[in-house]
Design a protein around this motif. Structure first.
Motif, mmCIF file in Angstrom:
data_model
loop_
_atom_site.group_PDB
_atom_site.id
_atom_site.type_symbol
_atom_site.label_atom_id
_atom_site.label_comp_id
_atom_site.label_asym_id
_atom_site.label_seq_id
_atom_site.Cartn_x
_atom_site.Cartn_y
_atom_site.Cartn_z
ATOM 1 N N ALA A 157 -11.805 -5.288 -7.440
ATOM 2 C CA ALA A 157 -12.819 -4.970 -8.458
ATOM 3 C C ALA A 157 -14.154 -4.638 -7.803
ATOM 4 O O ALA A 157 -14.854 -3.701 -8.222
ATOM 5 N N LEU A 158 -14.519 -5.402 -6.770
ATOM 6 C CA LEU A 158 -15.781 -5.131 -6.076
ATOM 7 C C LEU A 158 -15.768 -3.756 -5.414
ATOM 8 O O LEU A 158 -16.772 -3.032 -5.449
ATOM 9 N N TYR A 201 -4.565 -1.309 -6.480
ATOM 10 C CA TYR A 201 -4.613 -1.873 -5.125
ATOM 11 C C TYR A 201 -3.448 -2.839 -5.005
ATOM 12 O O TYR A 201 -3.545 -3.993 -5.434
ATOM 13 N N GLY A 202 -2.349 -2.387 -4.432
ATOM 14 C CA GLY A 202 -1.160 -3.231 -4.311
ATOM 15 C C GLY A 202 -0.720 -3.694 -5.692
ATOM 16 O O GLY A 202 -0.556 -2.879 -6.609
ATOM 17 N N PRO A 203 -0.565 -5.009 -5.883
ATOM 18 C CA PRO A 203 -0.118 -5.508 -7.186
ATOM 19 C C PRO A 203 -1.243 -5.573 -8.222
ATOM 20 O O PRO A 203 -0.999 -5.822 -9.394
ATOM 21 N N ARG A 220 -8.199 7.975 -4.837
ATOM 22 C CA ARG A 220 -6.860 8.575 -4.687
ATOM 23 C C ARG A 220 -5.807 7.697 -5.356
ATOM 24 O O ARG A 220 -4.780 8.192 -5.802
ATOM 25 N N ASN A 221 -6.051 6.394 -5.382
ATOM 26 C CA ASN A 221 -5.088 5.431 -5.947
ATOM 27 C C ASN A 221 -5.356 5.207 -7.437
ATOM 28 O O ASN A 221 -5.286 4.091 -7.938
#
Length: 452
Positions: free
Chosen positions: A32-33, A97-99, A81-82
Motif C-alpha cells: 500500500a505504501l 503484489y504477490g498475494p 505494470r502489475n
C-alpha cells in the motif's frame, strides 16, 4: 441521487496532524505504501481511505488497504505494470503484489454532468457509477462517516470532511446523507451497519437505524449471491454472535433468514441455545486461527425449521428418512431464494441434519458405520450443540463422546449382541429421545396429502 442532501453540502475539513493521531506507517502494508508513494511522486493526490484508516485509528491491524486518488483508472494503469482494471458498476484499479491486492479508486463525483464517467440509476439504486470528482465529493459519496477518513501520504495527516473522527472517538455509526436514500441506493448498507457495529463494538445512530423496519424488505431484491457473501462477513469473521444479536435487535434477521426468525419467534429456547453456542464456538475458532465452514453455520441457523418440518411429516406417516430429506430440501429451497448458499455447502448441511436421527441407533454395526461416515465429526459436534433440547439428547451426546474415546475392540465388545441393551460397564446404554407419537396415514381416498 442528485437531489440528495449530500450534493449541496459543503464539507468542513478537519486536518489531524501526525502528532495528534496514532496511525504509523509500520502498520500499513509495504504494498500500500508503494502505491501511495508512486502516485504522490507522479503528481497525483493519494490517500489511504476507508476501513483501514478507521481500524488503524482504533488500534487494529487491517488486512485490506484501499487507496483513493485523483488519478483515473487508466492513469493508474500507466504507472503500474502489475495493475489490472476491473468492474463495470464501479471502475477500479487493482495493483497486485504477490498475494496482496491494493484496490485503487478514483475520487467519485456527485453530479451526473461532472467528470468524464457515467452514472446510471434505476429505481433509486445505483447500477453504474463512474463519475470522477474531488476528494470533498468522494467523502460525501461514502456510506458511513467513520469510513470517510483519509490518511495523506504527503504529510502523514488524517483528513476528515464529515465528522468521522468524532464518530471514532464516540464509537457510533452515522450514515452520510439521508439514511432512507442511502439504503434505497444499496439495501445491503443496512447489513453493513449491523456488521460494522458488531465488529467495532459501536452503536448505530438512531437516525441510521430508523428506516430498517420500512426498508428491510428491500433486501429481498438484493442479489442472493451477494447476500451469501455478506452473511459470511457477518458470521465467519470472528464477531458472529454479536452480529446475530444485532440482526435480531434491528429486525433484519427475518429478511435474511426467515426460517430462523420464525422458529425463534415460537419461543424455541433450545434452538436459541444451539445458535448462540454454535456462533460462539465459531468466533472462538476464528480467534484461534482455525478453519470454519459456512455449511456448519447454516446448518445451525436453519435447524429449528428443518427439525419441526421433519417431525410434522413423520406424524403424518412419512418414513423418517424421507421426512428428513423432504424437510431439508424445503428449508434450503426457501433460504436460497434470499441467500444463495452454494451446493457444496447445502449437501454438507443435508448430511449433518440427516445423520442426527442415526445417533439414536447404537447397534454395533450402525455405530461403526456412522463413525466411518465422512461427516461424522461435524454431525457429532452438531449433536453436542443440541444438548439443550432435552436431557436425553444431552446424554446421547455424552454417550457418543465416551464411545469415541474407547479402543475399537472395547467398543465392539461393549456393543456385542443386541445393540444398546448389550452394553457393559465400559459404555452405558444410550438413551433414546422420545419420539412424538405418529398418526397412521389416512387410508381413505381423497384424504389429505402430505405437505411438499
Amino acid at each position: 441521487m442528485n437531489h440528495d442532501a449530500r450534493t449541496n453540502a459543503t464539507p468542513a475539513l478537519r486536518i489531524i496532524p501526525r502528532e495528534q493521531h496514532v496511525i504509523s506507517r509500520k502498520n500499513i502494508s509495504k504494498a500500500a505504501l508503494r502505491v501511495l508513494y508512486r502516485l504522490n511522486e507522479a503528481g497525483y493526490q493519494a490517500y489511504l481511505v476507508g476501513g483501514a484508516v478507521r481500524d488503524l485509528l482504533l488500534g487494529g491491524h487491517p488486512k485490506d488497504f484501499d487507496v483513493a486518488t485523483s488519478a483515473t483508472p487508466d492513469e493508474v494503469k500507466k504507472l503500474f505494470r502489475n495493475c489490472r482494471l476491473i468492474g463495470r458498476r464501479f471502475r477500479l484499479a487493482h495493483v497486485v503484489y504477490g498475494p496482496e491486492i491494493i484496490e485503487v479508486a478514483t475520487f467519485r463525483g456527485t453530479g451526473e454532468e461532472e467528470g468524464e464517467g457515467d452514472r446510471h440509476i434505476v429505481d433509486g439504486r445505483i447500477v453504474r457509477d463512474n463519475v470522477w470528482g474531488t476528494i470533498e465529493e468522494d467523502a460525501l459519496r461514502r456510506d458511513f462517516r467513520v469510513n470517510a477518513l483519509y490518511y495523506d501520504i504527503s504529510d502523514f495527516s488524517v483528513r476528515d470532511y464529515v465528522g468521522g473522527m468524532q464518530d471514532v472517538e464516540n464509537r457510533v455509526l452515522h450514515l452520510i446523507g439521508d439514511p432512507a436514500t442511502r439504503y434505497r441506493e444499496d439495501p445491503v448498507r443496512m447489513l453493513r451497519a449491523v456488521r460494522l457495529a458488531a465488529k467495532l463494538n459501536f452503536r448505530i445512530d438512531a437516525a441510521a437505524a430508523a428506516p430498517f423496519a420500512e426498508l428491510g424488505p428491500l433486501l429481498a431484491e438484493a442479489a442472493p449471491a451477494r447476500l451469501f457473501d455478506e452473511s459470511l462477513k457477518l458470521f465467519l469473521a470472528g464477531h458472529g454472535l454479536k452480529s446475530f444479536h444485532m440482526l435480531e435487535q434491528t429486525g433484519l434477521l427475518k429478511f435474511m433468514f426467515p426460517a430462523t426468525a420464525r422458529a425463534l419467534k415460537r419461543g424455541d429456547e433450545a434452538l436459541r441455545s444451539l445458535i448462540e453456542q454454535g456462533l460462539a464456538n465459531t468466533d472462538a475458532r476464528v480467534a484461534e486461527g482455525k478453519s470454519v465452514t459456512p455449511a456448519f453455520l447454516f446448518a445451525v441457523l436453519l435447524w429449528g425449521e428443518v427439525r419441526d418440518l421433519a417431525h410434522t411429516w413423520m406424524t403424518k406417516g412419512v418414513e423418517p428418512v424421507v421426512a428428513w430429506e423432504r424437510a431439508a430440501t424445503h428449508v434450503i429451497a426457501e433460504q436460497c431464494q434470499r441467500v444463495a448458499i452454494p451446493r457444496r455447502f447445502t449437501l454438507t448441511m443435508e448430511e449433518i441434519w440427516g445423520l442426527q436421527p442415526r445417533f439414536e441407533q447404537v447397534q454395533r454395526k450402525r455405530v461403526f458405520r456412522l463413525m466411518a461416515h465422512p461427516r461424522f465429526r461435524a454431525a457429532f459436534d452438531f449433536l453436542v450443540l443440541r444438548a439443550a433440547e432435552s436431557q436425553a439428547v444431552r446424554q446421547l451426546g455424552e454417550w457418543w463422546a465416551h464411545a469415541q474415546q474407547l479402543p475399537p475392540e472395547t467398543l465392539a465388545a461393549a456393543l456385542a449382541g443386541s445393540g444398546s441393551s448389550g452394553a457393559n460397564d465400559e459404555v452405558a446404554a444410550a438413551p433414546k429421545p422420545r419420539r412424538r407419537r405418529r398418526r397412521k396415514p389416512a387410508s381413505k381416498k381423497g384424504g389429505k396429502s402430505d405437505p411438499a
